[in-house]
Design a protein around this motif. Structure first.
Motif, PDB file in Angstrom:
ATOM      1  N   PRO A 404       0.880  -1.196   0.013  1.00 22.98           N
ATOM      2  CA  PRO A 404      -0.098  -0.029   0.189  1.00 22.98           C
ATOM      3  C   PRO A 404       0.754   1.420  -0.221  1.00 22.98           C
ATOM      4  CG  PRO A 404      -0.051  -0.867   2.124  1.00 22.98           C
ATOM      5  CD  PRO A 404       0.706  -2.028   1.192  1.00 22.98           C
ATOM      6  N   MET A 405       0.260   2.380  -0.612  1.00 19.54           N
ATOM      7  CA  MET A 405       0.855   3.607  -0.432  1.00 19.54           C
ATOM      8  C   MET A 405       1.117   4.051   0.810  1.00 19.54           C
ATOM      9  SD  MET A 405      -0.708   5.298  -3.919  1.00 19.54           S
ATOM     10  CE  MET A 405      -2.431   4.962  -3.476  1.00 19.54           C
ATOM     11  N   GLN A 406       2.063   4.370   1.278  1.00 16.40           N
ATOM     12  CA  GLN A 406       2.609   4.976   2.718  1.00 16.40           C
ATOM     13  C   GLN A 406       4.161   5.581   2.595  1.00 16.40           C
ATOM     14  OE1 GLN A 406       2.351   2.093   5.800  1.00 16.40           O
ATOM     15  NE2 GLN A 406       2.699   0.453   4.382  1.00 16.40           N
ATOM     16  N   ARG A 407       4.350   6.199   3.524  1.00 13.65           N
ATOM     17  CA  ARG A 407       5.754   6.724   3.815  1.00 13.65           C
ATOM     18  C   ARG A 407       5.924   6.971   5.180  1.00 13.65           C
ATOM     19  NH1 ARG A 407       6.965  11.914   1.111  1.00 13.65           N
ATOM     20  NH2 ARG A 407       9.063  11.600   1.688  1.00 13.65           N
ATOM     21  N   ILE A 408       7.012   6.848   5.637  1.00 12.80           N
ATOM     22  CA  ILE A 408       7.578   7.397   6.938  1.00 12.80           C
ATOM     23  C   ILE A 408       8.608   8.369   6.764  1.00 12.80           C
ATOM     24  CG2 ILE A 408       8.743   6.776   9.124  1.00 12.80           C
ATOM     25  CD1 ILE A 408       7.749   3.921   8.748  1.00 12.80           C
ATOM     26  N   THR A 409       7.946   9.574   6.921  1.00 12.35           N
ATOM     27  CA  THR A 409       9.034  10.748   6.416  1.00 12.35           C
ATOM     28  C   THR A 409      10.004  11.260   7.341  1.00 12.35           C
ATOM     29  OG1 THR A 409       7.485  12.213   7.602  1.00 12.35           O
ATOM     30  CG2 THR A 409       7.044  11.854   5.285  1.00 12.35           C
ATOM     31  N   GLY A 410      10.015  10.814   8.481  1.00 12.32           N
ATOM     32  CA  GLY A 410      11.062  11.095   9.604  1.00 12.32           C
ATOM     33  C   GLY A 410      12.369  10.044   9.351  1.00 12.32           C
ATOM     34  N   ALA A 411      13.251  10.744   9.286  1.00  8.09           N
ATOM     35  CA  ALA A 411      14.404   9.647   9.036  1.00  8.09           C
ATOM     36  C   ALA A 411      14.875   8.872  10.369  1.00  8.09           C
ATOM     37  CB  ALA A 411      15.915  10.827   8.662  1.00  8.09           C
ATOM     38  N   ARG A 412      14.583   9.528  11.594  1.00  7.14           N
ATOM     39  CA  ARG A 412      14.800   8.977  12.961  1.00  7.14           C
ATOM     40  C   ARG A 412      13.680   7.979  12.946  1.00  7.14           C
ATOM     41  NH1 ARG A 412      18.020   6.718  15.444  1.00  7.14           N
ATOM     42  NH2 ARG A 412      19.459   8.592  15.394  1.00  7.14           N
ATOM     43  N   ASP A 413      12.720   7.905  12.414  1.00  4.24           N
ATOM     44  CA  ASP A 413      11.486   6.872  12.805  1.00  4.24           C
ATOM     45  C   ASP A 413      12.076   5.557  11.958  1.00  4.24           C
ATOM     46  OD1 ASP A 413       9.900   8.342  14.270  1.00  4.24           O
ATOM     47  OD2 ASP A 413       8.951   9.449  12.951  1.00  4.24           O
ATOM     48  N   ARG A 414      12.410   6.033  10.679  1.00  6.07           N
ATOM     49  CA  ARG A 414      12.939   4.991   9.664  1.00  6.07           C
ATOM     50  C   ARG A 414      13.927   4.388  10.321  1.00  6.07           C
ATOM     51  NH1 ARG A 414      12.729   9.145   6.053  1.00  6.07           N
ATOM     52  NH2 ARG A 414      14.835   9.238   5.651  1.00  6.07           N
ATOM     53  N   ALA A 415      15.055   5.016  10.952  1.00  6.45           N
ATOM     54  CA  ALA A 415      16.255   4.334  11.609  1.00  6.45           C
ATOM     55  C   ALA A 415      15.743   3.588  12.683  1.00  6.45           C
ATOM     56  CB  ALA A 415      17.283   5.357  12.021  1.00  6.45           C
ATOM     57  N   ASP A 416      14.798   3.924  13.481  1.00  6.23           N
ATOM     58  CA  ASP A 416      14.297   2.965  14.529  1.00  6.23           C
ATOM     59  C   ASP A 416      13.395   1.944  14.047  1.00  6.23           C
ATOM     60  OD1 ASP A 416      15.405   4.720  16.272  1.00  6.23           O
ATOM     61  OD2 ASP A 416      13.659   5.857  16.904  1.00  6.23           O
ATOM     62  N   LEU A 417      12.627   2.075  12.773  1.00  5.62           N
ATOM     63  CA  LEU A 417      12.134   0.817  12.486  1.00  5.62           C
ATOM     64  C   LEU A 417      12.948  -0.153  12.034  1.00  5.62           C
ATOM     65  CD1 LEU A 417       9.477  -0.607  11.391  1.00  5.62           C
ATOM     66  CD2 LEU A 417       9.918   0.693   9.296  1.00  5.62           C
ATOM     67  N   ILE A 418      14.128   0.316  11.417  1.00  2.00           N
ATOM     68  CA  ILE A 418      15.116  -0.529  10.742  1.00  2.00           C
ATOM     69  C   ILE A 418      15.807  -1.384  11.859  1.00  2.00           C
ATOM     70  CG2 ILE A 418      17.169  -0.842   9.356  1.00  2.00           C
ATOM     71  CD1 ILE A 418      16.047   1.245   7.768  1.00  2.00           C
ATOM     72  N   ALA A 419      16.022  -0.640  12.844  1.00  2.00           N
ATOM     73  CA  ALA A 419      16.876  -1.315  13.991  1.00  2.00           C
ATOM     74  C   ALA A 419      15.899  -2.111  14.554  1.00  2.00           C
ATOM     75  CB  ALA A 419      17.259  -0.200  15.155  1.00  2.00           C
ATOM     76  N   PHE A 420      14.683  -2.184  14.907  1.00  2.00           N
ATOM     77  CA  PHE A 420      13.719  -2.974  15.463  1.00  2.00           C
ATOM     78  C   PHE A 420      13.447  -4.084  14.371  1.00  2.00           C
ATOM     79  CE2 PHE A 420       9.426  -4.561  15.344  1.00  2.00           C
ATOM     80  CZ  PHE A 420       9.197  -5.123  16.599  1.00  2.00           C
ATOM     81  N   LEU A 421      13.410  -4.132  13.352  1.00  2.00           N
ATOM     82  CA  LEU A 421      13.178  -5.062  12.443  1.00  2.00           C
ATOM     83  C   LEU A 421      14.658  -5.943  12.193  1.00  2.00           C
ATOM     84  CD1 LEU A 421      11.378  -3.266   9.388  1.00  2.00           C
ATOM     85  CD2 LEU A 421      10.523  -5.200  10.780  1.00  2.00           C
ATOM     86  N   GLN A 422      15.769  -5.546  12.204  1.00  2.00           N
ATOM     87  CA  GLN A 422      16.956  -6.222  12.208  1.00  2.00           C
ATOM     88  C   GLN A 422      17.076  -7.095  13.430  1.00  2.00           C
ATOM     89  OE1 GLN A 422      19.721  -2.855  12.030  1.00  2.00           O
ATOM     90  NE2 GLN A 422      20.285  -3.239  10.007  1.00  2.00           N
ATOM     91  N   GLU A 423      16.533  -6.750  14.541  1.00  2.00           N
ATOM     92  CA  GLU A 423      16.602  -7.639  15.797  1.00  2.00           C
ATOM     93  C   GLU A 423      15.418  -8.754  15.772  1.00  2.00           C
ATOM     94  OE1 GLU A 423      16.285  -7.390  20.485  1.00  2.00           O
ATOM     95  OE2 GLU A 423      16.531  -5.583  19.371  1.00  2.00           O
ATOM     96  N   ALA A 424      14.208  -8.070  15.566  1.00  2.00           N
ATOM     97  CA  ALA A 424      13.047  -8.830  15.468  1.00  2.00           C
ATOM     98  C   ALA A 424      12.823  -9.902  14.309  1.00  2.00           C
ATOM     99  CB  ALA A 424      11.805  -8.032  15.309  1.00  2.00           C
ATOM    100  N   THR A 425      13.473  -9.546  13.268  1.00  2.00           N
ATOM    101  CA  THR A 425      13.479 -10.886  12.045  1.00  2.00           C
ATOM    102  C   THR A 425      14.539 -11.729  11.810  1.00  2.00           C
ATOM    103  OG1 THR A 425      14.443  -9.234  10.509  1.00  2.00           O
ATOM    104  CG2 THR A 425      11.976  -9.090  10.927  1.00  2.00           C
ATOM    105  N   ALA A 426      15.496 -11.621  12.670  1.00  2.00           N
ATOM    106  CA  ALA A 426      16.748 -12.077  12.710  1.00  2.00           C
ATOM    107  C   ALA A 426      16.528 -13.605  13.015  1.00  2.00           C
ATOM    108  CB  ALA A 426      17.707 -11.687  13.451  1.00  2.00           C
ATOM    109  N   PRO A 427      17.125 -14.554  12.244  1.00  2.00           N
ATOM    110  CA  PRO A 427      16.919 -16.107  12.304  1.00  2.00           C
ATOM    111  C   PRO A 427      17.351 -16.419  13.591  1.00  2.00           C
ATOM    112  CG  PRO A 427      17.498 -15.462  10.203  1.00  2.00           C
ATOM    113  CD  PRO A 427      17.848 -14.472  10.748  1.00  2.00           C
ATOM    114  N   ASP A 428      16.736 -17.413  14.378  1.00  2.00           N
ATOM    115  CA  ASP A 428      17.335 -17.946  15.660  1.00  2.00           C
ATOM    116  C   ASP A 428      18.820 -18.461  15.493  1.00  2.00           C
ATOM    117  OD1 ASP A 428      15.168 -17.132  16.672  1.00  2.00           O
ATOM    118  OD2 ASP A 428      14.070 -18.789  16.536  1.00  2.00           O
TER     119      ASP A 428
END
Length: 428
Positions: A404-428
């Motif tokens: 879907p069409m959506q953006r996260i315009t804040g650079a800090r918000d994008r960086a925090d999302l990426i950090a969260f995903l890097q930890e939460a999606t890492a294979p065990d």
């Protein structure tokens, strides 16, 4: 239940369960419900799929590239669906195959089957209604509304089409020529749903301001106001045998109107939280089926609301208290969680699991039906590509994808999302 399903095929209809039950298996909210002539339940979901249910077991029909909003039975045991991908699809549930009858230029919200089962009307955000013939002829287009067309209904003889719109009007058309006949209702707010009596003596509608009203036909004079102060009205259904109109709203209530006395018979809080988006009666009127924010369809006996449990199912993760989450998790819950899971459970969703996302080539999760854009793509997901995805928006970064069409315009918000995903999606 459609007039077609009840009267056209002459198929004996089975009795309902007359007890509460839940159909679970979708990976997103249930947006549309219908019942086939033989009693099969049809569900349309945010997870891009149609469910064809017999005895509580689903056959999944995959082919839409976005959320499916409506599904109806048609002649020959087939069904038609419409969704956010603008498409109207004709399915053979026995084989799971489908063909596209055609497309609107915006999302398809509602469908209605003609009494003969050979035509389907669609309502769309492109401000038009259309009638599609199952033989591939057409479509016949109805233009004139000044905003989204939100619902459609055929007259009992199939010769006229009623349309409701966010422009606050209900209009009547010649269903064979597309000619505008007259405006029946001018409401002060947008109208989301309408019903036509089997003898075409009345019309009921529900509106954005919570208005639930009945007008007589053919004159359009208001004869009943059942507004309960809850807004907006999102869904309506009618069952002739028991003479009940069911009305669902954004606050999770199902109101029952008795058409013999024109009084409110029941007013039931059906959901623990969130709206009632879809309603349909069982063939004999013993049960009312409903869909809402949970990943399930729930059904209750019409005469058993006193001790009935509220709709249960998936607790939407984006309803979690923001104070209990990091900023990165908040971004995920708001932007991603309704379409994607983080783990390996393989639960159905509108998007593929994000487990093992970083370093994975796009379009490579087994079992997920990707768009042509991502099939064979050389894109690899990493911190840079995820950042660009939400900086530019999927529609610009990956034109033609299902996202879907959506953006996260804040650079800090994008960086925090990426950090969260890097930890939460890492294979065990």
């Amino acid at each position: 239940m459609t007039l077609f399903a009840a009267a056209c095929l002459g198929v004996p209809l089975p009795s309902a369960a007359q007890e509460a039950f839940t159909l679970e298996g979708h990976g997103g909210p249930v947006k549309g419900i219908s019942v086939a002539p033989d009693g099969a339940i049809l569900t349309a979901s945010f997870d891009n799929s149609v469910g064809f249910w017999r005895d509580g077991a689903p056959r999944w029909l995959e082919g839409h590239e976005a959320a499916v909003n409506a599904v109806v039975p048609v002649a020959g045991g087939r069904i038609v669906s419409g969704g956010d991908d603008y498409a109207v699809r004709l399915w053979d549930p026995a084989t799971g195959t489908s063909e596209q009858l055609g497309r609107h230029s915006a999302k398809v919200i509602r469908l209605a089957t003609a009494p003969d089962g050979q035509r389907v009307a669609s309502a769309s955000w492109d401000r038009t209604a259309r009638i599609w013939s199952l033989d591939g002829a057409g479509p016949l287009e109805f233009t004139g509304h000044e905003n989204t067309v939100s619902d459609v209904a055929f007259s009992p003889d199939g010769k006229r089409l009623y349309t409701a719109s966010a422009d606050g009007t209900i209009r009547l058309w010649d269903a064979e020529t597309g000619t505008f006949l007259r405006r029946l209702v001018q409401h002060g707010f947008g109208i989301n749903a309408l019903l036509i009596a089997p003898d075409e003596s009345w019309l009921a509608y529900g509106a954005v301001d919570g208005g639930t009203r009945v007008v007589s036909l053919p004159d359009g004079a208001e004869t009943g106001d059942f507004t309960a102060g809850r807004r907006p009205i999102l869904a309506m259904a009618y069952q002739e045998e028991i003479g009940r109109i069911a009305v669902g709203d954004a606050q999770g209530y199902i109101m029952m109107i008795d058409t013999a006395t024109w009084r409110i018979a029941e007013d039931f809080r059906a959901t623990a939280s969130g709206p009632v988006w879809a309603l349909a009666f069982s063939p004999d009127g013993e049960n009312i089926h409903a869909g809402g924010i949970a990943d399930a369809m729930h059904s209750w006996p019409v005469n058993g609301f006193e001790n009935a449990a509220k709709m249960t199912g998936t607790e939407r993760s984006f309803l979690k208290d923001p104070e209990e989450m990091s900023n990165g998790e908040r971004q995920f819950q708001r932007k991603c969680s309704i379409c994607h899971t983080l783990g390996t459970d393989g639960k159905r969703r509108a998007g593929p699991t994000l487990y093992g996302l970083f370093g994975r080539p796009a379009g490579t999760v087994d079992g997920y039906l990707y768009s042509d854009t991502l099939n064979g793509s050389d894109l690899v997901w990493n911190a840079e590509t995820v950042d660009r995805l939400f900086d530019l928006g999927p529609d610009h970064y990956i034109p033609g994808s299902k996202m879907p069409m959506q953006r996260i315009t804040g650079a800090r918000d994008r960086a925090d999302l990426i950090a969260f995903l890097q930890e939460a999606t890492a294979p065990d």
